[in-house]
Scaffold this motif. Sequence first.
Motif, PDB file in Angstrom:
ATOM      1  N   LEU A 175      21.463 -45.571  25.199  1.00 45.18           N
ATOM      2  CA  LEU A 175      21.587 -46.176  26.524  1.00 45.18           C
ATOM      3  C   LEU A 175      20.726 -45.461  27.564  1.00 45.18           C
ATOM      4  O   LEU A 175      20.007 -46.095  28.340  1.00 45.18           O
ATOM      5  CB  LEU A 175      23.050 -46.163  26.958  1.00 45.18           C
ATOM      6  CG  LEU A 175      23.325 -46.873  28.281  1.00 45.18           C
ATOM      7  CD1 LEU A 175      23.100 -48.358  28.133  1.00 45.18           C
ATOM      8  CD2 LEU A 175      24.736 -46.609  28.779  1.00 45.18           C
ATOM      9  N   GLY A 176      20.802 -44.136  27.564  1.00 41.34           N
ATOM     10  CA  GLY A 176      20.037 -43.372  28.550  1.00 41.34           C
ATOM     11  C   GLY A 176      18.543 -43.635  28.426  1.00 41.34           C
ATOM     12  O   GLY A 176      17.853 -43.884  29.410  1.00 41.34           O
ATOM     13  N   LEU A 177      18.078 -43.612  27.193  1.00 39.18           N
ATOM     14  CA  LEU A 177      16.656 -43.867  26.940  1.00 39.18           C
ATOM     15  C   LEU A 177      16.252 -45.249  27.452  1.00 39.18           C
ATOM     16  O   LEU A 177      15.249 -45.403  28.136  1.00 39.18           O
ATOM     17  CB  LEU A 177      16.381 -43.769  25.442  1.00 39.18           C
ATOM     18  CG  LEU A 177      14.963 -44.116  24.996  1.00 39.18           C
ATOM     19  CD1 LEU A 177      13.983 -43.077  25.483  1.00 39.18           C
ATOM     20  CD2 LEU A 177      14.893 -44.260  23.484  1.00 39.18           C
ATOM     21  N   PHE A 178      17.089 -46.244  27.145  1.00 39.59           N
ATOM     22  CA  PHE A 178      16.737 -47.605  27.537  1.00 39.59           C
ATOM     23  C   PHE A 178      16.737 -47.751  29.054  1.00 39.59           C
ATOM     24  O   PHE A 178      15.875 -48.401  29.632  1.00 39.59           O
ATOM     25  CB  PHE A 178      17.716 -48.608  26.907  1.00 39.59           C
ATOM     26  CG  PHE A 178      17.529 -48.770  25.419  1.00 39.59           C
ATOM     27  CD1 PHE A 178      16.498 -48.109  24.768  1.00 39.59           C
ATOM     28  CD2 PHE A 178      18.378 -49.572  24.680  1.00 39.59           C
ATOM     29  CE1 PHE A 178      16.315 -48.240  23.404  1.00 39.59           C
ATOM     30  CE2 PHE A 178      18.206 -49.718  23.312  1.00 39.59           C
ATOM     31  CZ  PHE A 178      17.181 -49.050  22.673  1.00 39.59           C
ATOM     32  N   ILE A 179      17.746 -47.159  29.699  1.00 40.12           N
ATOM     33  CA  ILE A 179      17.812 -47.279  31.157  1.00 40.12           C
ATOM     34  C   ILE A 179      16.571 -46.650  31.787  1.00 40.12           C
ATOM     35  O   ILE A 179      15.925 -47.237  32.657  1.00 40.12           O
ATOM     36  CB  ILE A 179      19.093 -46.607  31.687  1.00 40.12           C
ATOM     37  CG1 ILE A 179      20.304 -47.465  31.338  1.00 40.12           C
ATOM     38  CG2 ILE A 179      19.011 -46.415  33.206  1.00 40.12           C
ATOM     39  CD1 ILE A 179      21.624 -46.874  31.790  1.00 40.12           C
ATOM     40  N   GLU A 180      16.210 -45.468  31.313  1.00 42.55           N
ATOM     41  CA  GLU A 180      15.037 -44.816  31.897  1.00 42.55           C
ATOM     42  C   GLU A 180      13.774 -45.613  31.613  1.00 42.55           C
ATOM     43  O   GLU A 180      12.923 -45.796  32.487  1.00 42.55           O
ATOM     44  CB  GLU A 180      14.899 -43.389  31.333  1.00 42.55           C
ATOM     45  CG  GLU A 180      16.024 -42.496  31.816  1.00 42.55           C
ATOM     46  CD  GLU A 180      15.872 -41.047  31.388  1.00 42.55           C
ATOM     47  OE1 GLU A 180      16.450 -40.193  32.062  1.00 42.55           O
ATOM     48  OE2 GLU A 180      15.200 -40.768  30.381  1.00 42.55           O
ATOM     49  N   SER A 181      13.692 -46.094  30.405  1.00 41.88           N
ATOM     50  CA  SER A 181      12.504 -46.850  30.032  1.00 41.88           C
ATOM     51  C   SER A 181      12.353 -48.096  30.907  1.00 41.88           C
ATOM     52  O   SER A 181      11.276 -48.380  31.428  1.00 41.88           O
ATOM     53  CB  SER A 181      12.607 -47.244  28.558  1.00 41.88           C
ATOM     54  OG  SER A 181      11.512 -48.013  28.178  1.00 41.88           O
ATOM     55  N   VAL A 182      13.460 -48.825  31.091  1.00 42.05           N
ATOM     56  CA  VAL A 182      13.413 -50.029  31.916  1.00 42.05           C
ATOM     57  C   VAL A 182      13.080 -49.670  33.358  1.00 42.05           C
ATOM     58  O   VAL A 182      12.330 -50.367  34.036  1.00 42.05           O
ATOM     59  CB  VAL A 182      14.754 -50.791  31.828  1.00 42.05           C
ATOM     60  CG1 VAL A 182      14.856 -51.847  32.909  1.00 42.05           C
ATOM     61  CG2 VAL A 182      14.911 -51.427  30.468  1.00 42.05           C
ATOM     62  N   GLY A 183      13.602 -48.546  33.812  1.00 42.41           N
ATOM     63  CA  GLY A 183      13.332 -48.144  35.187  1.00 42.41           C
ATOM     64  C   GLY A 183      11.884 -47.749  35.404  1.00 42.41           C
ATOM     65  O   GLY A 183      11.332 -47.967  36.477  1.00 42.41           O
ATOM     66  N   ILE A 184      11.271 -47.182  34.387  1.00 40.27           N
ATOM     67  CA  ILE A 184       9.890 -46.723  34.552  1.00 40.27           C
ATOM     68  C   ILE A 184       8.916 -47.871  34.361  1.00 40.27           C
ATOM     69  O   ILE A 184       7.990 -48.049  35.136  1.00 40.27           O
ATOM     70  CB  ILE A 184       9.569 -45.600  33.540  1.00 40.27           C
ATOM     71  CG1 ILE A 184      10.451 -44.382  33.823  1.00 40.27           C
ATOM     72  CG2 ILE A 184       8.104 -45.207  33.629  1.00 40.27           C
ATOM     73  CD1 ILE A 184      10.479 -43.384  32.702  1.00 40.27           C
ATOM     74  N   ASN A 185       9.124 -48.646  33.343  1.00 38.78           N
ATOM     75  CA  ASN A 185       8.205 -49.759  33.084  1.00 38.78           C
ATOM     76  C   ASN A 185       8.941 -50.918  32.420  1.00 38.78           C
ATOM     77  O   ASN A 185       9.036 -50.997  31.205  1.00 38.78           O
ATOM     78  CB  ASN A 185       7.051 -49.284  32.194  1.00 38.78           C
ATOM     79  CG  ASN A 185       5.967 -50.330  32.085  1.00 38.78           C
ATOM     80  OD1 ASN A 185       6.208 -51.509  32.325  1.00 38.78           O
ATOM     81  ND2 ASN A 185       4.781 -49.909  31.709  1.00 38.78           N
ATOM     82  N   PRO A 186       9.483 -51.820  33.240  1.00 37.10           N
ATOM     83  CA  PRO A 186      10.291 -52.908  32.682  1.00 37.10           C
ATOM     84  C   PRO A 186       9.510 -53.795  31.713  1.00 37.10           C
ATOM     85  O   PRO A 186      10.056 -54.233  30.699  1.00 37.10           O
ATOM     86  CB  PRO A 186      10.735 -53.712  33.910  1.00 37.10           C
ATOM     87  CG  PRO A 186      10.068 -53.124  35.092  1.00 37.10           C
ATOM     88  CD  PRO A 186       9.399 -51.843  34.707  1.00 37.10           C
ATOM     89  N   VAL A 187       8.235 -54.018  32.017  1.00 37.93           N
ATOM     90  CA  VAL A 187       7.466 -54.918  31.158  1.00 37.93           C
ATOM     91  C   VAL A 187       7.252 -54.284  29.783  1.00 37.93           C
ATOM     92  O   VAL A 187       7.532 -54.895  28.751  1.00 37.93           O
ATOM     93  CB  VAL A 187       6.098 -55.236  31.793  1.00 37.93           C
ATOM     94  CG1 VAL A 187       5.284 -56.116  30.879  1.00 37.93           C
ATOM     95  CG2 VAL A 187       6.300 -55.892  33.137  1.00 37.93           C
ATOM     96  N   ALA A 188       6.795 -53.036  29.790  1.00 35.72           N
ATOM     97  CA  ALA A 188       6.569 -52.366  28.507  1.00 35.72           C
ATOM     98  C   ALA A 188       7.874 -52.267  27.727  1.00 35.72           C
ATOM     99  O   ALA A 188       7.883 -52.382  26.504  1.00 35.72           O
ATOM    100  CB  ALA A 188       5.971 -50.987  28.733  1.00 35.72           C
ATOM    101  N   SER A 189       8.985 -52.069  28.434  1.00 37.01           N
ATOM    102  CA  SER A 189      10.270 -51.964  27.746  1.00 37.01           C
ATOM    103  C   SER A 189      10.622 -53.277  27.064  1.00 37.01           C
ATOM    104  O   SER A 189      11.068 -53.306  25.927  1.00 37.01           O
ATOM    105  CB  SER A 189      11.373 -51.600  28.737  1.00 37.01           C
ATOM    106  OG  SER A 189      11.036 -50.439  29.424  1.00 37.01           O
ATOM    107  N   ARG A 190      10.398 -54.363  27.802  1.00 32.27           N
ATOM    108  CA  ARG A 190      10.707 -55.664  27.228  1.00 32.27           C
ATOM    109  C   ARG A 190       9.810 -55.915  26.022  1.00 32.27           C
ATOM    110  O   ARG A 190      10.260 -56.402  24.983  1.00 32.27           O
ATOM    111  CB  ARG A 190      10.492 -56.755  28.278  1.00 32.27           C
ATOM    112  CG  ARG A 190      11.097 -58.078  27.901  1.00 32.27           C
ATOM    113  CD  ARG A 190      11.194 -58.971  29.116  1.00 32.27           C
ATOM    114  NE  ARG A 190       9.916 -59.533  29.498  1.00 32.27           N
ATOM    115  CZ  ARG A 190       9.412 -60.649  28.993  1.00 32.27           C
ATOM    116  NH1 ARG A 190      10.099 -61.324  28.095  1.00 32.27           N
ATOM    117  NH2 ARG A 190       8.244 -61.099  29.374  1.00 32.27           N
ATOM    118  N   PHE A 191       8.551 -55.540  26.150  1.00 31.53           N
ATOM    119  CA  PHE A 191       7.611 -55.757  25.052  1.00 31.53           C
ATOM    120  C   PHE A 191       7.935 -54.870  23.853  1.00 31.53           C
ATOM    121  O   PHE A 191       7.412 -55.083  22.771  1.00 31.53           O
ATOM    122  CB  PHE A 191       6.176 -55.484  25.515  1.00 31.53           C
ATOM    123  CG  PHE A 191       5.601 -56.574  26.370  1.00 31.53           C
ATOM    124  CD1 PHE A 191       6.412 -57.565  26.905  1.00 31.53           C
ATOM    125  CD2 PHE A 191       4.247 -56.628  26.641  1.00 31.53           C
ATOM    126  CE1 PHE A 191       5.895 -58.561  27.704  1.00 31.53           C
ATOM    127  CE2 PHE A 191       3.715 -57.627  27.433  1.00 31.53           C
ATOM    128  CZ  PHE A 191       4.537 -58.591  27.966  1.00 31.53           C
TER     129      PHE A 191
END
Lengths: 348, 503
Positions: free
Chosen positions: A206-222
């Motif tokens: 969860l922590g990783l995903f939250i940070e990832s989405v916060g930093i770069n939502p597009v790259a996270s989705r991709f």
Amino acid sequence: MKNTLSQLTRSHLFWPCVTLVLLCLANVYFNPGFFDIEVKDGHLYGSVIDILNRAAPLMLIAMGMTLVIATRGIDISVGATVAIAGAVVAALIGGSLVIKDGVQTYVSNVPMPLAIVAALAVALLCGLWNGLLVAGAGMQPIVATLILMVAGRGVAQLITEGQIVTVYYEPFFFIGNGFIFGIPVSLYIVAVVLAVLLLLTKRTALGLFIESVGINPVASRFSGISARALVFWVYAFCAVTAGIAALIITSNVKSADANNAGLLLELDAILAVALGGTSLAGGRFYLIGTLIGALIIQTLTYAIYSLGVPPEINMVVKAIVVFGVCLIQSPALRDLLMKHAFRTGGTA
Amino acid sequence: MKPTPVLVMQDICKSFPGVKALTDARLRLFPGEVHALMGQNGAGKSTLIKVLTGVESPDSGQILLKDQPIRPESVDDAQKLGISTVFQEVNLCPNLSVAENIFIGRFPMRGLAIDWKAIERDARKALLALNIDIDVTRTLSEFPVAIQQMVAIARALSTEAQVLILDEPTSSLDEDEVERLFDALRELKRKGIAILFVTHFLDQTYAISDRITVLRNGEFIGEYPAAELGRLELINTMVGRDIDEAGQAAKSASSADRPTDRPFISVQGLGAAGRMHPIDLDIYQGQVLGLGGLLGSGRTETARMLFGIDRAESGTIAIDGAPVRLNSPRKAVRQGIAFCPEDRKTEGIVADLSIRENIILALQARRGIFRYLPKRVQTAMADEYIKQLGIRTPDAEKPIGQLSGGNQQKALLARWLATEPKMLILDEPTRGIDIAAKLEIMDLVKTQCRKGLAILFISSEMSEVLRVSDRIAVLRDRQKVGEIDGKAADEQSVFRMIAGAEA
Ligand SMILES: Nc1ncnc2c1ncn2[C@@H]1O[C@H](COP(=O)(O)OP(=O)(O)OP(=O)(O)O)[C@@H](O)[C@H]1O
Ligand SMILES: [Mg+2]
């Protein structure tokens, strides 16, 4: 030696801790008994305990806010959510002292557990609404949560019918005023929420995903993260922390005031997150830092009251101190000062 | 008669925590020359440029502009001194219009008001000089990376500069656009402007540059007239050991083609109005399908539909014979599809997360929140890929944003290899990757392919497509115009097919 020191200063907890210590020292200066803790009736009493106890609602909300901010969002409706949840729980419990068979007993309108669950459910509903607007409709977080911030107090007014609802049901007061093993109940609640959050953010992805989405939502989705669902639930969770805080606050003051409960709490929560080292631009977040941030705010408030600063200007004093705290924590300013110090003082 | 350099950089040193990016680096630029700055990924090219343009301050060293020592503190400073730069990562404002991006910071005024008419007119002119005809009032982010790159170039060209710096400006351009850029550069050269040019394409180096400076591991290796340094010599100087480009290439070209009987993914009439005409594609396991075509021919659109980023409005997709709906990247990932996007900064890397976290991100997303990879496993995995792909970093815990461009690209490739995909979509995978690493990556792609991976390969470098592809689907104007056998095809035949439908 220099190495460990520089490692220490680079830790994200360093500056928040320094700030807190400085504030405590200031308190000790004005009130030498600041750190004294007494045991009275098996309960711990003292300024520090008092600060911790009073900071509990803020700590809870600020933890929820941390996650929201980490996803690049913001939730300015938590104060209103506190008002609504507080109104619900107060209205449902109500309570009166009756004499039954010659003994005094407290009765509530509805059973207390049910009232608590209902209040939390209503808070959750508030969060789902925010989540829907932000993650579902793609609204700007500040605008989306502004809606509930403005409308929420109206809703709370409807529930309390424009009155301050007083609770006369002794068992309920335990949440905000009770002690277990000498320590305030509210701190146990904070500890439990913190433990759950730490577990979720450190022991799951969860922590990783939250940070990832916060930093770069597009790259996270991709990368296959369902960014929207994540953001949705984060808002829901934040509102639930506001609901829990509402229980503590309502229980503590034994009443629900739709106009004033949780007023400006959202701002304190955001400030606590920022003081704790989490960037308002999202990304890396620090839950422990946030807790320290909340304590900084509460210690400051305490100092202002205990110094007897006239109420008219205490907001100004608070603002000045907050400004100073932010300066201390600004890396840019620190670099500047360091450079200056090195230049004038030679190599240290 | 010895001409004097307009710009000299001497003994430049720059360290980042854990990395010595530059050690006594040197550079001389003469007026009216195109100077190529060459070196492998992480050699320190971009860092040298950042030092020159005030983005980073050097630990030591000297910069002389026309014999005057300078020390720019910001890009703005450098600009005022006449040093104009196009950075490796396009750093424009995606939310502003194209015209605003070209003139931001130096809007022409009419009285107290900004002269919007002039901005639009001049922006159009600047782009037309590069032969680009687009609506300059539209938001920048609406355009593909290549156009954004051209906009950044147009911005730099339109300023009055004595020194123009281009850090990998051509990484997402196709040959036509590169030619146009070169024409513009030759024009500037005639005007006596000094141009510093970074690229990993040797052809381009030789096509345009007069002299070459080579950096290796942050050190100055040498300065050579382009005419006197052979291609192979150049590569060996950069790499520091002997590499046989042709031999490597031949080796990777000789992979066995083992067509399986059934395609892994079969696409029928996939299309979306206004974006892509219906397209049919079959991609087999153990095969590389190349997408040939020019910029804007619909290569990236096809990839995005296959990965569920853009919804297709018509058509069907079958994986292993079973129909599937791919309407989100998440679903595509679950089906074993992986996608390396072309725009690594906005769609690829998560800059503040560590290299380790970036590498395991897709795998973790596929496993879900609760099946968290233990840190030990993550580290082992990251270290393994860092070694395998030769990612240049002191350790896996550094933020990926601090890697050099090419190394970021390798880390992204690692992210997808870690998911052990069945199909890998590579959109410009070698963008910004140095020649040695390029060969390594192409090799790796081939090896993976031989292990049964299906690969969809997109590159604006036609020679690269030809080298790796077993089959090539040729696109033109968002439409598939044919398919050819990769072994039999050469550049001519592909370009004939691209042009063919026109004639
Ligand atoms: N901000 C930074 N913090 C830490 N390390 C950095 C930073 N910027 C660059 N580096 C490191 O400095 C080295 C040189 O990087 P640089 O970007 O200059 O390489 P490059 O020659 O431009 O490579 P490429 O061809 O891949 O673009 C790399 O090892 C990189 O990891
Ligand atoms: Mg670079």
